[in-house]
Every structure is written in structure tokens, then in C-alpha cells.
Design a protein around this motif. Structure first.
Motif, mmCIF file in Angstrom:
data_model
loop_
_atom_site.group_PDB
_atom_site.id
_atom_site.type_symbol
_atom_site.label_atom_id
_atom_site.label_comp_id
_atom_site.label_asym_id
_atom_site.label_seq_id
_atom_site.Cartn_x
_atom_site.Cartn_y
_atom_site.Cartn_z
ATOM 1 N N GLU A 1 0.827 -1.201 0.000
ATOM 2 C CA GLU A 1 0.000 0.000 0.000
ATOM 3 C C GLU A 1 0.864 1.255 0.000
ATOM 4 O OE1 GLU A 1 -3.702 2.020 2.518
ATOM 5 O OE2 GLU A 1 -2.838 0.102 3.131
ATOM 6 N N ALA A 2 1.948 1.223 0.761
ATOM 7 C CA ALA A 2 2.854 2.373 0.818
ATOM 8 C C ALA A 2 3.520 2.616 -0.530
ATOM 9 C CB ALA A 2 3.908 2.153 1.898
ATOM 10 N N ILE A 3 3.930 1.538 -1.201
ATOM 11 C CA ILE A 3 4.553 1.656 -2.521
ATOM 12 C C ILE A 3 3.556 2.225 -3.531
ATOM 13 C CG2 ILE A 3 5.552 0.380 -4.441
ATOM 14 C CD1 ILE A 3 7.441 0.657 -2.111
ATOM 15 N N THR A 4 2.316 1.738 -3.480
ATOM 16 C CA THR A 4 1.282 2.214 -4.401
ATOM 17 C C THR A 4 0.976 3.688 -4.167
ATOM 18 O OG1 THR A 4 0.280 0.017 -4.520
ATOM 19 C CG2 THR A 4 -1.097 1.884 -5.167
ATOM 20 N N THR A 5 0.881 4.082 -2.894
ATOM 21 C CA THR A 5 0.613 5.483 -2.563
ATOM 22 C C THR A 5 1.733 6.383 -3.065
ATOM 23 O OG1 THR A 5 -0.650 4.853 -0.589
ATOM 24 C CG2 THR A 5 0.185 7.103 -0.679
ATOM 25 N N ALA A 6 2.974 5.934 -2.891
ATOM 26 C CA ALA A 6 4.119 6.714 -3.361
ATOM 27 C C ALA A 6 4.083 6.870 -4.882
ATOM 28 C CB ALA A 6 5.414 6.051 -2.917
ATOM 29 N N TYR A 7 3.696 5.798 -5.575
ATOM 30 C CA TYR A 7 3.611 5.832 -7.039
ATOM 31 C C TYR A 7 2.543 6.820 -7.499
ATOM 32 C CZ TYR A 7 2.480 4.215 -11.775
ATOM 33 O OH TYR A 7 2.216 4.150 -13.124
ATOM 34 N N LEU A 8 1.365 6.773 -6.864
ATOM 35 C CA LEU A 8 0.288 7.685 -7.228
ATOM 36 C C LEU A 8 0.667 9.136 -6.931
ATOM 37 C CD1 LEU A 8 -2.840 5.681 -5.992
ATOM 38 C CD2 LEU A 8 -2.151 6.104 -8.355
ATOM 39 N N ASN A 9 1.346 9.367 -5.809
ATOM 40 C CA ASN A 9 1.779 10.723 -5.472
ATOM 41 C C ASN A 9 2.768 11.259 -6.504
ATOM 42 O OD1 ASN A 9 0.195 10.947 -3.186
ATOM 43 N ND2 ASN A 9 1.791 10.209 -1.802
ATOM 44 N N GLU A 10 3.649 10.394 -6.993
ATOM 45 C CA GLU A 10 4.606 10.822 -8.014
ATOM 46 C C GLU A 10 3.884 11.187 -9.305
ATOM 47 O OE1 GLU A 10 8.814 9.382 -10.107
ATOM 48 O OE2 GLU A 10 7.706 8.016 -8.781
ATOM 49 N N LEU A 11 2.851 10.412 -9.658
ATOM 50 C CA LEU A 11 2.060 10.733 -10.838
ATOM 51 C C LEU A 11 1.372 12.086 -10.688
ATOM 52 C CD1 LEU A 11 0.350 7.294 -11.621
ATOM 53 C CD2 LEU A 11 2.125 8.410 -12.977
ATOM 54 N N LYS A 12 0.911 12.390 -9.481
ATOM 55 C CA LYS A 12 0.208 13.645 -9.244
ATOM 56 C C LYS A 12 1.143 14.848 -9.273
ATOM 57 C CE LYS A 12 -3.405 11.498 -6.398
ATOM 58 N NZ LYS A 12 -3.998 11.395 -5.037
ATOM 59 N N GLU A 13 2.390 14.654 -8.849
ATOM 60 C CA GLU A 13 3.313 15.777 -8.724
ATOM 61 C C GLU A 13 4.193 15.986 -9.947
ATOM 62 O OE1 GLU A 13 3.168 17.916 -6.312
ATOM 63 O OE2 GLU A 13 1.536 16.771 -5.389
ATOM 64 N N ASP A 14 4.387 14.961 -10.748
ATOM 65 C CA ASP A 14 5.295 15.041 -11.889
ATOM 66 C C ASP A 14 4.483 14.945 -13.188
ATOM 67 O OD1 ASP A 14 7.185 14.636 -13.924
ATOM 68 O OD2 ASP A 14 8.558 13.580 -12.582
ATOM 69 N N ASP A 15 4.276 16.083 -13.847
ATOM 70 C CA ASP A 15 3.459 16.111 -15.057
ATOM 71 C C ASP A 15 4.051 15.242 -16.168
ATOM 72 O OD1 ASP A 15 1.564 17.711 -13.942
ATOM 73 O OD2 ASP A 15 2.124 19.533 -15.004
ATOM 74 N N SER A 16 5.360 15.281 -16.335
ATOM 75 C CA SER A 16 6.001 14.496 -17.397
ATOM 76 C C SER A 16 5.823 13.005 -17.158
ATOM 77 C CB SER A 16 7.497 14.841 -17.482
ATOM 78 O OG SER A 16 7.676 16.194 -17.836
#
Length: 256
Positions: free
Chosen positions: A17-32
């Protein structure tokens, strides 16, 4: 399972769950990064906030379209891939395949390149139908509930926040759709939650249900309403019964 096995399983799920949350947060913060993810993600289609369903036998499925399929559809209707930019991130699979929602009925006033697509033409091409969300939740699999509800809420928020409330200038969403920015004022807007309380009023083996004129025939619901600012949930819980129906409520119990 032994206690040690249970603890190990809990830790593993927490780690995933922590890995998935980190992945989603990166998608939200990094437009590229998010724009790149759109090329390998899946898309849930909506039209004026109604999700697209396909009837297969006696079941209704919520299809997930690949990026390749989305490109084919847009090309068929002579639309540009700029439509993909209008999608919003709503989650990802356990394998980190991102899920996006896209409303093809959205007439974007800030862009001359994006205009609403014909509903019936899309339904004919994909052999399905756009269905009111409340009706859809009665026929689709339970696992699809959260994504459909989250997708509609986020799409609705974007539709109603295309302009800055301070300057009146257009706002621009980031690629993931997790925020909108007014470049004229520098204000960043984030999706808001509106707390809602639903109350089942019971009297022994009977319960009190209600309906709105817009409901389809035979559809009823428990009493519900939004929480007013500064009002306790317990007060709001009793509000519908007191205000609209003259019922005297007591012995309130809670559930989640």
C-alpha cells in the motif's frame, strides 16, 4: 494462520500500500511522468458524468480502454489526442497500471480544440451505453463502485472549477487532475470533500425510506444530507427526520 504469519501478511500489505501510494503521489506531482503513464494506462469513459457500461449476458461491465484503443477512437471521430490531456487520474492496479477517467461530453470553454463528442456515436462504436451513475451502481460489480464514484466526483469538480473565483481567469489542471492553478493570481485549487450523513430511521422491523421526483420508478433511499459548517454529525443525523418528516428520533447508533 499463526500469529507470526498474520503479522507478516499485514506488514506485506502495508508495504504494498505504501509503494502504491508513493507511485500515485509521483504521478500527481510530476506532469512528465504522468503524461508518459497515460500512454500505458487504462481509461474509464464518461459522458456528461455518466459512466460507460457494456451489457454482456445478464451482467453490466465497466470496460477499461487501453491508450491504443483511445487513440483509435479519437482518430475515428477526427479528434486530436489533446483529449487525453482532459483525463484525470483515479487510481492504479496492483501492478501499477494507472487508471484514468475521461468525460467525452465535456465542452471545454478554455480550448478551441476540445468539443463534446456525440453520445450516440460513441455508444454505437463501443457497443454500450452511458448510464446515470446512481442506476449504474445497482447493476455493476461492487469492485467498480469506488472508482466510478471517485471518477465522477473528480470530473464534476473540474467541470465546475474552470475559472478562478478571485480573478475570473481560466484555471489550468495539472496532468493528473489533482489540482487546478490560476496563473493570474497564483492560487492553487484542490478538490474538496463535502461530508454527507445517511440515516436509516427504523421502528422495530420497519424502516423509513424516501424518494425524489427524479428517481426511477420503484427506487427509494434512506434519508441523507450534507453536513452544514460547524454542525456536529450527530445533529445532522437527526436533522432529516426532524426537518422534513416530523419524526422523533432517538437511540442513535453509528456505523461505517
Amino acid at each position: 494462520l499463526s500469529h507470526r504469519s498474520t503479522v507478516c501478511c499485514d506488514r506485506m500489505f502495508s508495504w504494498i500500500e505504501a509503494i502504491t501510494t508513493a507511485y500515485l503521489n509521483e504521478l500527481k506531482e510530476d506532469d512528465s511522468f504522468c503524461r508518459q503513464a497515460q500512454t500505458s494506462g487504462t481509461f474509464y469513459l464518461f459522458h456528461n458524468l455518466s459512466p460507460f457500461l457494456q451489457e454482456v449476458g445478464r451482467k453490466y461491465l465497466v470496460p477499461q480502454l487501453s491508450a491504443t484503443e483511445m487513440k483509435r477512437i479519437l482518430e475515428k471521430f477526427k479528434e486530436t489526442e489533446q483529449w487525453i490531456e482532459k483525463s484525470v487520474l483515479i487510481g492504479c492496479s496492483d501492478e501499477h497500471v494507472p487508471h484514468f477517467a475521461l468525460d467525452l461530453g465535456w465542452d471545454d470553454s478554455s480550448s478551441i480544440h476540445v468539443r463534446a463528442l456525440e453520445k450516440s456515436a460513441i455508444e454505437s462504436e463501443l457497443k454500450g451505453s452511458f448510464t446515470d451513475l446512481r442506476k449504474a451502481l445497482f447493476v455493476v460489480d461492487e469492485k467498480d463502485f469506488p472508482l466510478l464514484a471517485s471518477a465522477q466526483a473528480l470530473l464534476r469538480w473540474h467541470d465546475s472549477h474552470q475559472y478562478c473565483s478571485k480573478t475570473g481567469q481560466p484555471t489550468q489542471k495539472n496532468v493528473a487532475g489533482s489540482k487546478r492553478v490560476c496563473h493570474a493570481s497564483g492560487i492553487t485549487y484542490y478538490p474538496q470533500m463535502s461530508p454527507v450523513v445517511i440515516t436509516l430511521v427504523a421502528d422495530g422491523s420497519r424502516c423509513l425510506l424516501a424518494r425524489q421526483p427524479s428517481f426511477p420508478p420503484g427506487m427509494y433511499t434512506a434519508l441523507s444530507g450534507f453536513c452544514d459548517i460547524g454542525k456536529a454529525v450527530s445533529d445532522q443525523c437527526c436533522g432529516p427526520g426532524h426537518a422534513g418528516l416530523g419524526a422523533e428520533l432517538w437511540d442513535t447508533s453509528w456505523g461505517t
